[in-house]
Design an enzyme around this catalytic site. Structure first.
Site, short mmCIF file in Angstrom:
data_model
loop_
_atom_site.label_atom_id
_atom_site.label_comp_id
_atom_site.label_asym_id
_atom_site.label_seq_id
_atom_site.Cartn_x
_atom_site.Cartn_y
_atom_site.Cartn_z
N SER A 114 0.84 -1.19 0.00
CA SER A 114 0.00 0.00 0.00
C SER A 114 0.88 1.25 0.00
CB SER A 114 -0.96 -0.05 1.18
OG SER A 114 -1.94 0.95 1.10
N ASP A 263 -9.57 -4.29 -5.73
CA ASP A 263 -9.08 -3.44 -4.65
C ASP A 263 -9.75 -2.08 -4.80
OD1 ASP A 263 -7.66 -1.71 -2.98
OD2 ASP A 263 -5.74 -2.71 -3.33
N HIS A 291 -8.67 -4.44 -0.14
CA HIS A 291 -7.33 -3.86 -0.28
C HIS A 291 -6.26 -4.91 0.01
CE1 HIS A 291 -4.32 -0.86 -0.56
NE2 HIS A 291 -4.12 -0.70 0.73
#
Length: 310
Positions: A114, A263, A291
């Site tokens: 991320s 996502d 995610h």
């Protein structure tokens, strides 16, 4: 002596401590696995998150030395001022200083998930000579195109949540007002900001989204949200499309990219664009939603094992 618990999901660090910087920040770091193993430098998500032991478990800790740290203002890291000297550039510098502090001179493997993928790429582009391989999950490139998805475009899938957020402040342009509430000195306003805009991103990808029933302000969560929206307001302290503009600096470093198909926090187009910019890289799109998911974690571990085979 060093040790790790191979049969537990979350390994135990064999070493941890504080790296003191010259500007009032102290960076808390962790080391897992084999202290004589090939070093892996890990960047956690956020901005505003913290290092998680579970990511060390993605790697063979008999073979690798996994190094992670809490970014400025995060986790166990300490500070004199939460946001002063707290930028992407500072974090990249902290990572370099940590390697020096730990006397690591050999090339390292970078890992980032991320927001951590953003930082790993920034670090690699600044110090390409220090990197032997890059492993990224749930890629975030921090372009305006990517940021607009969370701050506006995602309303197309979550109009009910946006309607709720607007109704609580009676304004259409919600971000400036929620930012004000988040940084207010009044706890009641902090609570409202945390409950709604502070939790919105966590709802993305959920099939049954629901804002939490918060009754009091958790100071760590408040600081985490303040860091996130401080970075978001300042465009993550990056130039527009900075990563892809400088991608040639790392074009010869082998790279593995893993991303969930659905996502809703960081849409897969970011991973695809990175793959196209790095033709020698490998992209694995996981057939899952969210995610970061259990299936993605399992696929990431499998892909890493294959990717790092000598």
């Amino acid at each position: 002596m060093w040790f790790f618990e191979i049969f537990k999901r979350n390994p135990i660090p064999y070493d941890e401590g504080l790296l003191k910087e010259s500007d009032g920040h102290k960076i808390y770091y962790y080391q897992y696995g084999n202290p004589k193993g090939k070093p892996i430098l890990s960047f956690h998500g956020g901005p505003g998150g913290s290092a998680k032991a579970k990511y060390a478990a993605l790697f063979d800790l008999k073979k690798y030395r996994f190094i992670s740290f809490d970014q400025r203002g995060c986790g166990k890291s300490t500070y004199q001022d939460l946001l002063e000297e707290n930028t992407s550039y500072n974090t990249v510098s902290d990572a370099k200083n940590l390697l020096d502090y730990l006397s690591i001179k050999e090339q390292v493997i970078l890992y980032g998930c991320s927001w951590g993928s953003t930082l790993a790429l920034l670090f690699a582009e600044k110090y390409p000579q220090k990197i032997s391989a890059i492993i990224l999950a749930a890629v975030f490139l921090a372009r305006k195109y990517d940021c607009d998805w969370v701050s506006s475009e995602s309303e197309r899938f979550y109009p009910d949540l946006w309607d709720t957020m607007r109704s609580k402040i009676k304004q259409n342009n919600i971000l400036p007002e929620y930012r004000r509430l988040l940084f207010s000195k009044r706890k009641s306003e902090n609570l409202k900001a945390l409950k709604y805009i502070g939790n919105y991103e966590y709802q993305l990808g959920s099939l049954n989204p629901e804002f939490p029933k918060l009754t009091k302000v958790d100071e760590k969560e408040l600081n985490s949200a303040r860091i996130y929206f401080y970075y978001e307001k300042n465009h993550y302290f990056m130039q527009e499309n900075q990563i892809l503009k400088n991608i040639n600096k790392i074009k010869n470093i082998k790279c593995l990219i893993i991303h969930n198909r659905l996502d809703f926090c960081c849409p897969v187009k970011q991973a695809w664009d990175l793959k196209k910019a790095l033709p020698k890289s490998k992209l694995k799109i996981v057939a899952d939603y969210g995610h970061i998911s259990k299936k993605m974690f399992q696929e990431t571990k499998k892909e890493i094992t294959e990717f790092l085979k000598d």
